[in-house]
Design a protein around this motif. Sequence first.
Motif, PDB file in Angstrom:
ATOM      1  N   ALA A  45       0.920  -1.198   0.098  1.00 45.08           N
ATOM      2  CA  ALA A  45       0.024  -0.104   0.066  1.00 45.08           C
ATOM      3  C   ALA A  45       0.856   1.432  -0.094  1.00 45.08           C
ATOM      4  N   ASN A  46       2.178   1.010   0.102  1.00 39.47           N
ATOM      5  CA  ASN A  46       3.091   2.254   0.342  1.00 39.47           C
ATOM      6  C   ASN A  46       4.086   2.175  -0.791  1.00 39.47           C
ATOM      7  N   GLY A  47       3.839   1.738  -1.886  1.00 43.94           N
ATOM      8  CA  GLY A  47       4.628   1.593  -3.287  1.00 43.94           C
ATOM      9  C   GLY A  47       5.564   0.515  -3.408  1.00 43.94           C
ATOM     10  N   TRP A  48       5.714  -0.606  -2.485  1.00 47.83           N
ATOM     11  CA  TRP A  48       6.357  -1.928  -2.662  1.00 47.83           C
ATOM     12  C   TRP A  48       5.545  -2.556  -3.657  1.00 47.83           C
ATOM     13  N   THR A  49       6.207  -3.462  -4.363  1.00 40.24           N
ATOM     14  CA  THR A  49       5.699  -4.187  -5.501  1.00 40.24           C
ATOM     15  C   THR A  49       5.836  -5.593  -5.246  1.00 40.24           C
ATOM     16  N   TYR A  50       4.408  -6.321  -5.068  1.00 40.33           N
ATOM     17  CA  TYR A  50       4.381  -7.694  -4.687  1.00 40.33           C
ATOM     18  C   TYR A  50       4.817  -8.588  -5.915  1.00 40.33           C
ATOM     19  N   ILE A  51       5.773  -9.682  -5.531  1.00 41.00           N
ATOM     20  CA  ILE A  51       6.167 -10.559  -6.411  1.00 41.00           C
ATOM     21  C   ILE A  51       5.401 -11.827  -6.161  1.00 41.00           C
ATOM     22  N   ALA A  52       5.485 -12.605  -5.213  1.00 42.15           N
ATOM     23  CA  ALA A  52       4.818 -13.888  -5.046  1.00 42.15           C
ATOM     24  C   ALA A  52       4.991 -14.218  -3.553  1.00 42.15           C
ATOM     25  N   PRO A  53       3.929 -15.147  -3.284  1.00 40.95           N
ATOM     26  CA  PRO A  53       4.294 -15.709  -1.955  1.00 40.95           C
ATOM     27  C   PRO A  53       5.720 -16.359  -1.752  1.00 40.95           C
ATOM     28  N   SER A  54       6.366 -16.433  -0.500  1.00 42.14           N
ATOM     29  CA  SER A  54       7.608 -16.966  -0.369  1.00 42.14           C
ATOM     30  C   SER A  54       7.789 -17.827   0.928  1.00 42.14           C
ATOM     31  N   GLY A  55       8.464 -18.648   0.855  1.00 41.25           N
ATOM     32  CA  GLY A  55       9.012 -19.581   2.128  1.00 41.25           C
ATOM     33  C   GLY A  55       9.996 -20.609   1.863  1.00 41.25           C
ATOM     34  N   PRO A  56       9.986 -21.541   2.549  1.00 42.91           N
ATOM     35  CA  PRO A  56      11.076 -22.781   2.509  1.00 42.91           C
ATOM     36  C   PRO A  56      10.145 -23.866   1.462  1.00 42.91           C
ATOM     37  N   THR A  57      10.862 -24.666   1.026  1.00 45.20           N
ATOM     38  CA  THR A  57      10.305 -25.834   0.042  1.00 45.20           C
ATOM     39  C   THR A  57       9.051 -26.288   0.820  1.00 45.20           C
ATOM     40  N   SER A  58       9.211 -26.571   2.094  1.00 49.11           N
ATOM     41  CA  SER A  58       8.022 -27.150   2.893  1.00 49.11           C
ATOM     42  C   SER A  58       6.856 -26.407   2.959  1.00 49.11           C
ATOM     43  N   ALA A  59       6.933 -25.104   2.567  1.00 51.13           N
ATOM     44  CA  ALA A  59       5.575 -24.240   2.918  1.00 51.13           C
ATOM     45  C   ALA A  59       4.950 -23.892   1.393  1.00 51.13           C
ATOM     46  N   ARG A  60       5.485 -24.770   0.487  1.00 50.52           N
ATOM     47  CA  ARG A  60       4.983 -24.628  -0.732  1.00 50.52           C
ATOM     48  C   ARG A  60       3.430 -24.731  -0.986  1.00 50.52           C
ATOM     49  N   PRO A  61       2.701 -23.837  -1.539  1.00 48.37           N
ATOM     50  CA  PRO A  61       1.032 -24.123  -1.444  1.00 48.37           C
ATOM     51  C   PRO A  61       0.876 -25.490  -2.210  1.00 48.37           C
ATOM     52  N   ALA A  62      -0.129 -26.225  -1.467  1.00 44.50           N
ATOM     53  CA  ALA A  62      -0.347 -27.732  -1.945  1.00 44.50           C
ATOM     54  C   ALA A  62      -1.911 -27.907  -2.246  1.00 44.50           C
ATOM     55  N   GLY A  63      -2.749 -26.956  -1.479  1.00 45.69           N
ATOM     56  CA  GLY A  63      -4.219 -27.270  -1.763  1.00 45.69           C
ATOM     57  C   GLY A  63      -4.719 -26.901  -2.934  1.00 45.69           C
ATOM     58  N   LYS A  64      -5.867 -27.147  -3.314  1.00 45.94           N
ATOM     59  CA  LYS A  64      -6.389 -26.643  -4.591  1.00 45.94           C
ATOM     60  C   LYS A  64      -7.668 -25.405  -4.338  1.00 45.94           C
TER      61      LYS A  64
END
Length: 101
Positions: A45-64
Motif C-alpha cells: 500500500a506504500n509503493g512496494w511491489t508484490y512478486i509472489a508468496p515465499s517460504g521454504p520448500t516445505s511451505a509450498r502451496p499444496a491445496g486446491k
Amino acid sequence: MPMNWRLFPPITARDQTRIVNRRTYSGVPGTVVSVPEQDGQMLQANGWTYIAPSGPTSARPAGKTGLYAAHRGAQFFDESLGKLIVFDGQTWRDPLNGNAV
C-alpha cells in the motif's frame, strides 16, 4: 496459514524505508525482501511491489482452494532454492528451464 511475501522496494530514493508492526524494512531498488504477509500488505500500500508468496520448500502451496492454492500458473518464491518457481497443475517447475523442482 499466513505466508511470507516477496516484494520489490520502491524505485524512488524516498519511501524505501518503512516501519510496519514495529519492524523496519529497507530496500535498495532492484533488490527483493521477504516479509510476513500482514507487513507485505502495508508495504504494498506504500509503493512496494508484490512478486509472489515465499517460504521454504516445505511451505509450498499444496491445496486446491484458498488464497494460496496450487493451481496452474501459481508462483512461489522458494527460499530453500533461492528461486521463483511455477506450478504447472501437477508439479512445481523452474520457469527458466522447465525442470521439476
